[in-house]
Design an enzyme around this catalytic site. Structure first.
Site, PDB file in Angstrom:
ATOM      1  N   GLU A  86       0.065  23.645  20.372  1.00 13.75           N
ATOM      2  CA  GLU A  86      -0.645  24.473  21.341  1.00 13.75           C
ATOM      3  C   GLU A  86      -2.062  24.790  20.885  1.00 13.75           C
ATOM      4  O   GLU A  86      -2.421  24.571  19.724  1.00 13.75           O
ATOM      5  CB  GLU A  86       0.117  25.763  21.608  1.00 13.75           C
ATOM      6  CG  GLU A  86       0.225  26.654  20.405  1.00 13.75           C
ATOM      7  CD  GLU A  86       1.081  27.870  20.675  1.00 13.75           C
ATOM      8  OE1 GLU A  86       0.824  28.576  21.662  1.00 13.75           O
ATOM      9  OE2 GLU A  86       1.997  28.122  19.884  1.00 13.75           O
TER      10      GLU A  86
ATOM     11  N   CYS B  20      -9.442  26.940  19.775  1.00 17.66           N
ATOM     12  CA  CYS B  20      -8.617  27.127  18.587  1.00 17.66           C
ATOM     13  C   CYS B  20      -7.733  25.888  18.465  1.00 17.66           C
ATOM     14  O   CYS B  20      -6.977  25.553  19.373  1.00 17.66           O
ATOM     15  CB  CYS B  20      -7.790  28.404  18.766  1.00 17.66           C
ATOM     16  SG  CYS B  20      -6.635  28.693  17.444  1.00 17.66           S
TER      17      CYS B  20
ATOM     18  N   CYS C 179       4.307  24.575   9.990  1.00 15.58           N
ATOM     19  CA  CYS C 179       3.513  24.969   8.820  1.00 15.58           C
ATOM     20  C   CYS C 179       4.489  25.276   7.695  1.00 15.58           C
ATOM     21  O   CYS C 179       5.581  25.773   7.941  1.00 15.58           O
ATOM     22  CB  CYS C 179       2.715  26.231   9.159  1.00 15.58           C
ATOM     23  SG  CYS C 179       1.617  26.795   7.847  1.00 15.58           S
TER      24      CYS C 179
ATOM     25  N   CYS D  66       4.240  32.506   6.329  1.00 18.12           N
ATOM     26  CA  CYS D  66       3.785  33.899   6.314  1.00 18.12           C
ATOM     27  C   CYS D  66       4.736  34.738   7.171  1.00 18.12           C
ATOM     28  O   CYS D  66       5.210  34.286   8.218  1.00 18.12           O
ATOM     29  CB  CYS D  66       2.358  33.999   6.855  1.00 18.12           C
ATOM     30  SG  CYS D  66       1.174  33.095   5.859  1.00 18.12           S
TER      31      CYS D  66
ATOM     32  N   CYS E 252       3.941  35.222  11.064  1.00 18.33           N
ATOM     33  CA  CYS E 252       3.389  34.123  11.865  1.00 18.33           C
ATOM     34  C   CYS E 252       4.489  33.254  12.469  1.00 18.33           C
ATOM     35  O   CYS E 252       5.469  32.930  11.802  1.00 18.33           O
ATOM     36  CB  CYS E 252       2.484  33.276  10.982  1.00 18.33           C
ATOM     37  SG  CYS E 252       1.707  31.900  11.843  1.00 18.33           S
TER      38      CYS E 252
ATOM     39  N   GLY F 274      -0.498  25.501  11.609  1.00 20.74           N
ATOM     40  CA  GLY F 274      -0.741  24.691  10.423  1.00 20.74           C
ATOM     41  C   GLY F 274      -1.737  25.286   9.466  1.00 20.74           C
ATOM     42  O   GLY F 274      -2.486  26.212   9.790  1.00 20.74           O
ATOM     43  N   GLU F 275      -1.715  24.747   8.255  1.00 15.73           N
ATOM     44  CA  GLU F 275      -2.658  25.146   7.206  1.00 15.73           C
ATOM     45  C   GLU F 275      -3.585  23.954   6.972  1.00 15.73           C
ATOM     46  O   GLU F 275      -3.168  22.942   6.403  1.00 15.73           O
ATOM     47  CB  GLU F 275      -1.864  25.521   5.943  1.00 15.73           C
ATOM     48  CG  GLU F 275      -2.675  25.647   4.672  1.00 15.73           C
ATOM     49  CD  GLU F 275      -3.907  26.545   4.785  1.00 15.73           C
ATOM     50  OE1 GLU F 275      -3.817  27.662   5.302  1.00 15.73           O
ATOM     51  OE2 GLU F 275      -4.997  26.089   4.362  1.00 15.73           O
TER      52      GLU F 275
ATOM     53  N   SER G 226      -9.905  28.026   8.773  1.00 15.87           N
ATOM     54  CA  SER G 226      -9.159  29.194   8.301  1.00 15.87           C
ATOM     55  C   SER G 226      -8.050  28.751   7.364  1.00 15.87           C
ATOM     56  O   SER G 226      -7.276  27.856   7.680  1.00 15.87           O
ATOM     57  CB  SER G 226      -8.575  29.930   9.511  1.00 15.87           C
ATOM     58  OG  SER G 226      -7.911  31.100   9.096  1.00 15.87           O
TER      59      SER G 226
ATOM     60  N   SER H  61      -7.493  34.045   5.088  1.00 19.56           N
ATOM     61  CA  SER H  61      -6.510  35.030   5.552  1.00 19.56           C
ATOM     62  C   SER H  61      -6.052  35.847   4.357  1.00 19.56           C
ATOM     63  O   SER H  61      -5.260  35.380   3.551  1.00 19.56           O
ATOM     64  CB  SER H  61      -5.330  34.315   6.209  1.00 19.56           C
ATOM     65  OG  SER H  61      -5.809  33.528   7.274  1.00 19.56           O
TER      66      SER H  61
ATOM     67  N   HIS I 259      -5.207  39.598   4.421  1.00 21.05           N
ATOM     68  CA  HIS I 259      -4.121  40.416   4.951  1.00 21.05           C
ATOM     69  C   HIS I 259      -3.559  41.468   4.003  1.00 21.05           C
ATOM     70  O   HIS I 259      -2.616  42.181   4.369  1.00 21.05           O
ATOM     71  CB  HIS I 259      -2.962  39.556   5.466  1.00 21.05           C
ATOM     72  CG  HIS I 259      -3.355  38.569   6.524  1.00 21.05           C
ATOM     73  ND1 HIS I 259      -4.270  38.842   7.499  1.00 21.05           N
ATOM     74  CD2 HIS I 259      -2.946  37.291   6.748  1.00 21.05           C
ATOM     75  CE1 HIS I 259      -4.419  37.784   8.284  1.00 21.05           C
ATOM     76  NE2 HIS I 259      -3.631  36.824   7.851  1.00 21.05           N
TER      77      HIS I 259
ATOM     78  N   CYS J  80       0.116  33.149  18.084  1.00 26.08           N
ATOM     79  CA  CYS J  80       0.079  31.706  17.884  1.00 26.08           C
ATOM     80  C   CYS J  80       1.468  31.155  17.544  1.00 26.08           C
ATOM     81  O   CYS J  80       2.185  31.729  16.739  1.00 26.08           O
ATOM     82  CB  CYS J  80      -0.886  31.415  16.746  1.00 26.08           C
ATOM     83  SG  CYS J  80      -1.428  29.743  16.773  1.00 26.08           S
TER      84      CYS J  80
HETATM   85  N1  SAH Z   1      -3.118  28.548   7.996  1.00 29.40           N
HETATM   86  C1  SAH Z   1      -4.381  29.111   8.398  1.00 29.40           C
HETATM   87  C2  SAH Z   1      -4.548  29.177   9.908  1.00 29.40           C
HETATM   88  C3  SAH Z   1      -3.490  30.036  10.514  1.00 29.40           C
HETATM   89  S1  SAH Z   1      -3.669  30.903  12.010  1.00 29.40           S
HETATM   90  C4  SAH Z   1      -4.539  30.490   7.790  1.00 29.40           C
HETATM   91  O1  SAH Z   1      -3.581  31.016   7.209  1.00 29.40           O
HETATM   92  O2  SAH Z   1      -5.629  31.052   7.857  1.00 29.40           O
HETATM   93  C5  SAH Z   1      -5.111  31.810  11.976  1.00 29.40           C
HETATM   94  C6  SAH Z   1      -5.000  33.288  11.654  1.00 29.40           C
HETATM   95  O3  SAH Z   1      -4.030  33.977  12.443  1.00 29.40           O
HETATM   96  C7  SAH Z   1      -4.620  33.539  10.219  1.00 29.40           C
HETATM   97  O4  SAH Z   1      -5.467  34.522   9.690  1.00 29.40           O
HETATM   98  C8  SAH Z   1      -3.213  34.044  10.325  1.00 29.40           C
HETATM   99  O5  SAH Z   1      -2.834  34.762   9.206  1.00 29.40           O
HETATM  100  C9  SAH Z   1      -3.293  34.850  11.604  1.00 29.40           C
HETATM  101  N2  SAH Z   1      -2.013  35.166  12.230  1.00 29.40           N
HETATM  102  C10 SAH Z   1      -0.889  34.434  12.248  1.00 29.40           C
HETATM  103  N3  SAH Z   1       0.083  35.067  12.948  1.00 29.40           N
HETATM  104  C11 SAH Z   1      -0.468  36.207  13.406  1.00 29.40           C
HETATM  105  C12 SAH Z   1       0.023  37.283  14.186  1.00 29.40           C
HETATM  106  N4  SAH Z   1       1.267  37.285  14.623  1.00 29.40           N
HETATM  107  N5  SAH Z   1      -0.822  38.293  14.472  1.00 29.40           N
HETATM  108  C13 SAH Z   1      -2.103  38.283  14.011  1.00 29.40           C
HETATM  109  N6  SAH Z   1      -2.626  37.293  13.274  1.00 29.40           N
HETATM  110  C14 SAH Z   1      -1.815  36.278  12.951  1.00 29.40           C
END
Ligand code: SAH
Length: 347
Positions: A90, A103, A110, A114, A117, A159-160, A191, A214, A216, A333
């Site tokens: 998506e 995006c 992935c 996390c 996610c 994905g990463e 990212s 990321s 967090h 996402c």
């Molecule tokens: N693997 C990459 C890209 C992932 S998605 C990364 O970790 O950065 C992009 C961003 O969305 C990341 O910062 C991820 O941590 C965040 N993300 C994922 N799920 C989320 C959620 N449920 N709410 C808010 N941010 C989220």
């Protein structure tokens, strides 16, 4: 199946030369594929060349748009794409004052897992090829055309990106080619959850997209509870890699910080975040967690998000709250794809 979208312009130029064709044919082909043209639409390319390409196993379209969902609130468009092997990914097309941001996903699923996610719920299914990554932009431009064509790209879908390093860096080259999409390097953000060795490699290999990390959490104990990658790369190493990236590229690093109720949203967390980013040229993007049904974590209330921001800005840290777009079309996402698959193709 091979695709010209998997290749940089110099790769296509080499292929065309090997096929005994004049150099300008490479320019014509590369322009056509950037426009999403099928072989049948490449009016100035001789049939004999197209037949040779097909004979050598080159297809014309690695990815198709399966469905789109438009937000009634802000016009954000969610997209479902179908890959050649039946997998589904998506994306999201967002409209900002300065342009249209897409995006883009880099993997099906992935393996970072996390805790908040949706993308990691099924683990890693497979890497996307360069053609499947760039093909997401090409397909959107073709469907929406003028006025909504993609000007900015964020590698923030499923994905990463740095776990799919080779395809991601080939994409970074291909997306900025003059003969192709010609999207400025300044307009591409990558990212990552913080794969430090790959951040150094990206830099040393000469790539300089806007780097978004990321984070967090401001400490290893909190981060390890929500991001398994923290066991591999402690926060100190992530900060060092970010500093290295800034010093080498001159690009300010962005830290993503999703606020999760009762996990990483206290005043102490904000103060700790100030401490670890002190003296760095960086920006902090706060975002309220989008709840993911299967994950059981909640977003911080708007009032607490604002209070968290105030602690940062009062201490002189550059920080903003990211606007949530497309909340009526399943913002989190990974959710749309899962729903599509579990309901047998009916969202
Ligand atoms: N693997 C990459 C890209 C992932 S998605 C990364 O970790 O950065 C992009 C961003 O969305 C990341 O910062 C991820 O941590 C965040 N993300 C994922 N799920 C989320 C959620 N449920 N709410 C808010 N941010 C989220």
């Amino acid at each position: 199946m091979r695709y010209l979208q998997d290749m940089t312009f110099s790769d296509v130029a080499k292929l065309i030369k090997e096929m005994g064709q004049p150099a300008y044919r490479a320019v014509q082909l590369y322009k056509w594929i950037a426009q999403g043209a099928l072989y049948s639409e490449m009016t100035n390319v001789p049939n004999s060349l197209i037949e040779s390409l097909v004979g050598e196993g080159y297809g014309d379209c690695p990815i198709k748009i399966l469905d789109t969902f438009t937000s009634k609130i802000d016009g954000t468009i969610k997209l479902l794409y179908a890959l050649g092997d039946g997998n589904i990914i998506e994306g999201v097309l967002m409209k900002y004052k300065y342009g249209n941001t897409l995006c883009v996903s880099t993997q099906v699923g992935c393996r970072m897992n996390c805790a908040f996610c949706a993308s990691g719920l099924d683990g890693l299914v497979r890497n996307l090829s360069c053609g499947e990554i760039i093909g997401q932009i090409i397909a959107v431009n073709k469907l929406f055309g003028n006025g909504r064509s993609v000007t900015n790209v964020v590698l923030m879908g499923s994905g990463e990106p740095l776990d799919n390093y080779d395809n991601t860096v080939k994409f970074l080259t291909a997306v900025s080619e003059d003969e192709g999409l010609n999207i400025s390097k300044r307009n591409i953000s990558l990212s990552t959850c913080g794969l430090c060795d790959k951040i150094y490699k990206l830099c040393d290999d000469g790539y300089s997209p806007t780097l978004t990390i990321s984070l967090h959490a401001p400490s290893d104990d909190i981060r390890a509870k929500i991001m398994p990658v923290a066991h591999r790369y402690p926060i100190g190493e992530v900060i060092d890699a970010a500093k290295y990236y800034f010093n080498a590229t001159g690009r300010r690093v962005i830290f993503e910080y999703s606020l999760i109720d009762g996990v990483n949203d206290s005043k102490d967390c904000a103060l700790e975040l100030v401490k670890i980013t002190k003296g760095m040229s960086c920006h902090i993007n706060l975002i309220r967690l989008n709840s993911v049904k299967e994950r059981g974590l909640k977003g911080t209330s708007d009032i607490k998000v604002k209070a968290f921001l105030k602690v940062l800005t009062d201490k002189g840290v550059s920080a903003t709250i990211r606007r949530t777009l497309g909340s009526d079309i399943d913002g989190a996402c990974g959710q749309l794809r899962r729903r599509y698959i579990s309901e047998g193709g009916n969202v």
